[in-house]
Write an enzyme that holds these catalytic residues in place. Sequence first.
Site, PDB file in Angstrom:
ATOM      1  N   GLU A 254      61.899  18.284  57.163  1.00 38.13           N
ATOM      2  CA  GLU A 254      61.401  18.503  55.744  1.00 38.13           C
ATOM      3  C   GLU A 254      61.765  17.543  54.918  1.00 38.13           C
ATOM      4  O   GLU A 254      60.797  16.875  53.915  1.00 38.13           O
ATOM      5  CB  GLU A 254      61.596  19.720  55.184  1.00 38.13           C
ATOM      6  CG  GLU A 254      61.100  20.212  53.937  1.00 38.13           C
ATOM      7  CD  GLU A 254      59.691  20.244  53.763  1.00 38.13           C
ATOM      8  OE1 GLU A 254      58.720  19.867  54.637  1.00 38.13           O
ATOM      9  OE2 GLU A 254      59.081  20.153  52.705  1.00 38.13           O
TER      10      GLU A 254
ATOM     11  N   ARG B  87      43.750  18.532  44.528  1.00 34.86           N
ATOM     12  CA  ARG B  87      42.826  18.801  45.584  1.00 34.86           C
ATOM     13  C   ARG B  87      42.079  17.375  46.028  1.00 34.86           C
ATOM     14  O   ARG B  87      41.616  17.447  47.225  1.00 34.86           O
ATOM     15  CB  ARG B  87      41.930  19.879  45.473  1.00 34.86           C
ATOM     16  CG  ARG B  87      42.592  21.224  45.228  1.00 34.86           C
ATOM     17  CD  ARG B  87      41.176  22.259  45.084  1.00 34.86           C
ATOM     18  NE  ARG B  87      40.783  22.466  46.361  1.00 34.86           N
ATOM     19  CZ  ARG B  87      41.093  23.410  47.310  1.00 34.86           C
ATOM     20  NH1 ARG B  87      42.161  24.125  47.056  1.00 34.86           N
ATOM     21  NH2 ARG B  87      40.378  23.331  48.165  1.00 34.86           N
TER      22      ARG B  87
ATOM     23  N   HIS C 290      68.485   7.667  72.729  1.00 33.69           N
ATOM     24  CA  HIS C 290      67.464   7.426  73.497  1.00 33.69           C
ATOM     25  C   HIS C 290      66.481   6.636  73.312  1.00 33.69           C
ATOM     26  O   HIS C 290      65.294   6.692  73.611  1.00 33.69           O
ATOM     27  CB  HIS C 290      67.179   8.924  74.181  1.00 33.69           C
ATOM     28  CG  HIS C 290      68.254   9.681  74.750  1.00 33.69           C
ATOM     29  ND1 HIS C 290      68.587   9.664  75.820  1.00 33.69           N
ATOM     30  CD2 HIS C 290      69.094  10.517  74.008  1.00 33.69           C
ATOM     31  CE1 HIS C 290      69.637  10.472  76.026  1.00 33.69           C
ATOM     32  NE2 HIS C 290      69.924  11.317  74.984  1.00 33.69           N
TER      33      HIS C 290
ATOM     34  N   LYS D  19      59.102  14.940  52.788  1.00 35.01           N
ATOM     35  CA  LYS D  19      59.145  14.808  51.371  1.00 35.01           C
ATOM     36  C   LYS D  19      59.516  13.442  50.808  1.00 35.01           C
ATOM     37  O   LYS D  19      58.704  12.811  49.876  1.00 35.01           O
ATOM     38  CB  LYS D  19      60.326  15.563  50.672  1.00 35.01           C
ATOM     39  CG  LYS D  19      60.323  17.032  50.767  1.00 35.01           C
ATOM     40  CD  LYS D  19      59.398  17.739  49.615  1.00 35.01           C
ATOM     41  CE  LYS D  19      57.880  17.772  50.200  1.00 35.01           C
ATOM     42  NZ  LYS D  19      57.601  18.844  51.047  1.00 35.01           N
TER      43      LYS D  19
ATOM     44  N   LYS E 134      46.045  18.637  48.668  1.00 33.14           N
ATOM     45  CA  LYS E 134      46.991  19.849  48.705  1.00 33.14           C
ATOM     46  C   LYS E 134      46.483  20.932  49.581  1.00 33.14           C
ATOM     47  O   LYS E 134      47.241  21.528  50.215  1.00 33.14           O
ATOM     48  CB  LYS E 134      47.003  20.486  47.105  1.00 33.14           C
ATOM     49  CG  LYS E 134      47.981  21.918  47.276  1.00 33.14           C
ATOM     50  CD  LYS E 134      49.251  21.404  47.016  1.00 33.14           C
ATOM     51  CE  LYS E 134      50.268  22.432  47.043  1.00 33.14           C
ATOM     52  NZ  LYS E 134      51.662  22.258  47.335  1.00 33.14           N
TER      53      LYS E 134
ATOM     54  N   ASN F  46      32.604  21.296  48.709  1.00 31.21           N
ATOM     55  CA  ASN F  46      33.969  20.915  49.507  1.00 31.21           C
ATOM     56  C   ASN F  46      33.800  21.532  50.778  1.00 31.21           C
ATOM     57  O   ASN F  46      33.275  22.483  51.239  1.00 31.21           O
ATOM     58  CB  ASN F  46      34.748  21.726  48.820  1.00 31.21           C
ATOM     59  CG  ASN F  46      36.059  21.902  49.365  1.00 31.21           C
ATOM     60  OD1 ASN F  46      36.568  20.935  49.989  1.00 31.21           O
ATOM     61  ND2 ASN F  46      36.999  23.035  49.026  1.00 31.21           N
ATOM     62  N   GLY F  47      34.160  20.513  51.872  1.00 29.64           N
ATOM     63  CA  GLY F  47      34.010  21.000  53.133  1.00 29.64           C
ATOM     64  C   GLY F  47      33.408  19.735  54.020  1.00 29.64           C
ATOM     65  O   GLY F  47      33.265  18.431  53.557  1.00 29.64           O
TER      66      GLY F  47
ATOM     67  N   CYS G 147      38.980  18.357  47.796  1.00 28.30           N
ATOM     68  CA  CYS G 147      38.055  18.548  46.946  1.00 28.30           C
ATOM     69  C   CYS G 147      38.094  19.710  46.051  1.00 28.30           C
ATOM     70  O   CYS G 147      38.589  20.670  46.701  1.00 28.30           O
ATOM     71  CB  CYS G 147      36.280  18.476  47.601  1.00 28.30           C
ATOM     72  SG  CYS G 147      36.010  16.999  48.525  1.00 28.30           S
TER      73      CYS G 147
ATOM     74  N   TRP H 140      37.938  14.271  47.430  1.00 30.37           N
ATOM     75  CA  TRP H 140      38.872  13.627  48.470  1.00 30.37           C
ATOM     76  C   TRP H 140      37.939  13.088  49.187  1.00 30.37           C
ATOM     77  O   TRP H 140      37.296  14.195  50.074  1.00 30.37           O
ATOM     78  CB  TRP H 140      39.855  14.615  48.881  1.00 30.37           C
ATOM     79  CG  TRP H 140      41.100  14.049  49.891  1.00 30.37           C
ATOM     80  CD1 TRP H 140      42.181  13.659  49.478  1.00 30.37           C
ATOM     81  CD2 TRP H 140      41.053  14.025  51.198  1.00 30.37           C
ATOM     82  NE1 TRP H 140      42.900  13.159  50.507  1.00 30.37           N
ATOM     83  CE2 TRP H 140      42.277  13.583  51.682  1.00 30.37           C
ATOM     84  CE3 TRP H 140      39.961  14.600  51.897  1.00 30.37           C
ATOM     85  CZ2 TRP H 140      42.615  13.413  52.906  1.00 30.37           C
ATOM     86  CZ3 TRP H 140      40.448  14.299  53.484  1.00 30.37           C
ATOM     87  CH2 TRP H 140      41.593  13.756  53.947  1.00 30.37           C
TER      88      TRP H 140
ATOM     89  N   GLU I 146      56.058  10.997  51.677  1.00 32.97           N
ATOM     90  CA  GLU I 146      54.614  11.442  51.486  1.00 32.97           C
ATOM     91  C   GLU I 146      54.408  11.127  49.952  1.00 32.97           C
ATOM     92  O   GLU I 146      53.522  11.032  49.189  1.00 32.97           O
ATOM     93  CB  GLU I 146      54.287  12.956  51.344  1.00 32.97           C
ATOM     94  CG  GLU I 146      55.234  14.121  50.707  1.00 32.97           C
ATOM     95  CD  GLU I 146      54.788  15.624  51.134  1.00 32.97           C
ATOM     96  OE1 GLU I 146      53.567  15.599  51.558  1.00 32.97           O
ATOM     97  OE2 GLU I 146      55.629  16.284  50.953  1.00 32.97           O
TER      98      GLU I 146
HETATM   99  C1  F6R Z   1      53.709  18.684  52.324  1.00 31.49           C
HETATM  100  C2  F6R Z   1      52.797  19.561  52.135  1.00 31.49           C
HETATM  101  C3  F6R Z   1      52.121  19.664  53.494  1.00 31.49           C
HETATM  102  C4  F6R Z   1      51.639  21.408  53.880  1.00 31.49           C
HETATM  103  C5  F6R Z   1      50.475  21.206  54.993  1.00 31.49           C
HETATM  104  C6  F6R Z   1      50.046  22.801  55.183  1.00 31.49           C
HETATM  105  O1  F6R Z   1      54.692  18.469  51.182  1.00 31.49           O
HETATM  106  O2  F6R Z   1      52.644  20.356  51.248  1.00 31.49           O
HETATM  107  O3  F6R Z   1      52.620  19.008  54.778  1.00 31.49           O
HETATM  108  O4  F6R Z   1      52.765  21.906  53.926  1.00 31.49           O
HETATM  109  O5  F6R Z   1      49.500  20.744  54.321  1.00 31.49           O
HETATM  110  O6  F6R Z   1      49.636  23.370  53.986  1.00 31.49           O
HETATM  111  P1  F6R Z   1      49.494  25.088  53.956  1.00 31.49           P
HETATM  112  O7  F6R Z   1      51.022  25.589  53.623  1.00 31.49           O
HETATM  113  O8  F6R Z   1      48.817  25.001  52.688  1.00 31.49           O
HETATM  114  O9  F6R Z   1      48.778  25.386  54.960  1.00 31.49           O
END
Ligand code: F6R
Length: 612
Positions: A485, A27, A508, A489, A607, A102-103, A2, A76, A492
């Site tokens: 990673e 967000r 395994h 990527k 985000k 937000n929260g 949010c 969100w 997501e």
């Molecule tokens: C993936 C991504 C998330 C963040 C995770 C932690 O591309 O961006 O997995 O890495 O939500 O977020 P931060 O770094 O803001 O604590």
Amino acid sequence: MCGIVGYLGKNQAAPILLDGLSKLEYRGYDSAGIVVRDGENQAEVVKAKGKLINLSEKTNNGLDVKGNCGIGHTRWATHGEPSEVNAHPHVSDDMNVVAVHNGIIENYQELKEKLTKKGYSFYSQTDTEILTKLIDYYYKKYQIGPIDAIAKTMVRVRGSYAVAVMFHDYPNEIYVARKDSPMILGINDGDCFLASDVPAILKYTRDVYYIDNLEMARLHNGQIDFYNLDGDIVPKETSEIKWDAAAAEKGGYEHFMMKEIHEQPRIIAETFNSVCKDDKIDLSSVGLTTEEIEKISSIYIVACGSAYHVGVSAQYIIEDLVKVPVRVELASEFRYRKPMLTENDFVIAISQSGETEDTKKAVVLANELGANTLAIVNVVGSSIAREAGNVFYTLAGPEISVATTKAYSAQLIAIYSIAVEFGRVKGTIDEAKYKYYIDEIKAIPDKVEKIIESKDRIQWIANKFAYSHDVFFIGRGLDYSICMEGSLKMKEISYIHSEAYAAGELKHGPIALIDDGILVVSCLTQEDLYEKTTSNMTEVKARGAILLAITTYGHYNIEDNVDYVTYIPKADEHFMPSLAVIPMQLMGYYLSVARGIDVDKPKNLAKSVTVE
Ligand code: F6R
């Protein structure tokens, strides 16, 4: 999760609110809304389900909603499905109080029952409506002013919130309260702003206030006053935001993600230069003294998502260079497993936003247990930066795309700097090696640039696999951490199911999933493990997999065993994550584009994850 904006000043509020929300859309993007007030007139609320564009169209880009005072929200969903009725702002029955939030309000059920008994009814499924009506209830019951009514509400609710509120009796004023959710306030030449994150107001001001937990603020007459829960004024100074306003724009790229991938060489260099002067790493700006480093007997790394993957790489790198045991943990697990920490343990929290709830709570716990803490964060003044004993700021600038790229790369650089300096202080790295490592880190930006320049090949490969259902990433050691990673990527932003496995672990169990035509991406940047990983690749090849290898120039014989290869430049092996991740970022990006997905705003994701 949010995003909130607010504006009070000389200009029409709605266009500024929509512009701010557009910078916060990463967000949350399941619905959006604004409320704007024109002087003494009744406030006008407009909401729309779906992306912000729907709200912009409904309001003629804000031009149809008149007034100089307003707040807005991009949602969100937590409580209640995405819908217009659940979208914020929420209002009390008589429009006396209007709020965006937000929260999460944890005791919303109990508060709802209380308010129902007092005659309130509810039109939405949101906890925010309950919060709004609770403020209204205290305001009317005790006949008190907005600050006191909000303070009473804050004492009564449990959970996290950043809330912006307007009261019908107080035209041209906005009230704000915060606990455990991000919020900044800004001023410029008689105009006041509030937002969940810097990019929303960067175009209008660089002078911001940080509001602390359990504080409130009142925006009025071009100024902002702060209060504690007792209603006493809290004096505050503004801080200057150094980020460039253009950094929050796409700058000619089709998506923020591609722009942010391209920014990486510069960001890597800037982040390293912030702690390396005249070929010497100096962590004094981070707050760490030589004595503190000498004292460290073990290191814990806590983080979530991609930042956790940086932690997994860090575990390999730091253990090898510093010879101190390192344990990396998902922050959400660390919090609840009663970790045994002593004052010689060092806890590193990694977070781009600095607001991730689990990571923040892990730092709070580590502090309580007496460990020394360090946060590697990107957002200055963020909650995690404020909780931790020491802060290493990555200089990635605002990262808008939901899928992280440049912040991940900057976090790796922070880890390399820490590893090399800790090794020097602890005597595990001698003078010659120290100089060598510094030269190797300094050479990374040009190598990253080279990989990005040859992105067309990745695009070509991605287009071939755009309709894959399952993809596997395999590697050993540091390569495994890079695969984690790469896999994230991919899933997501392309919505293709993918998994990362330590290559030795395949037989395994997971090898049962390998079938004709399944793409297996293997990462081979660690010389000692090269042959072991190629054997594992042969095993999946024999079961019908299509192989894509990411390896360094020179390993040309790999072409005999795989279907596709992407070569990357060589670097010291500890620093290979910075190079090998780039083709994986590009792969995720191009798959997303090929599948027609909104790259920067993938479904269900936000985000900054400020809920547990
Ligand atoms: C993936 C991504 C998330 C963040 C995770 C932690 O591309 O961006 O997995 O890495 O939500 O977020 P931060 O770094 O803001 O604590």
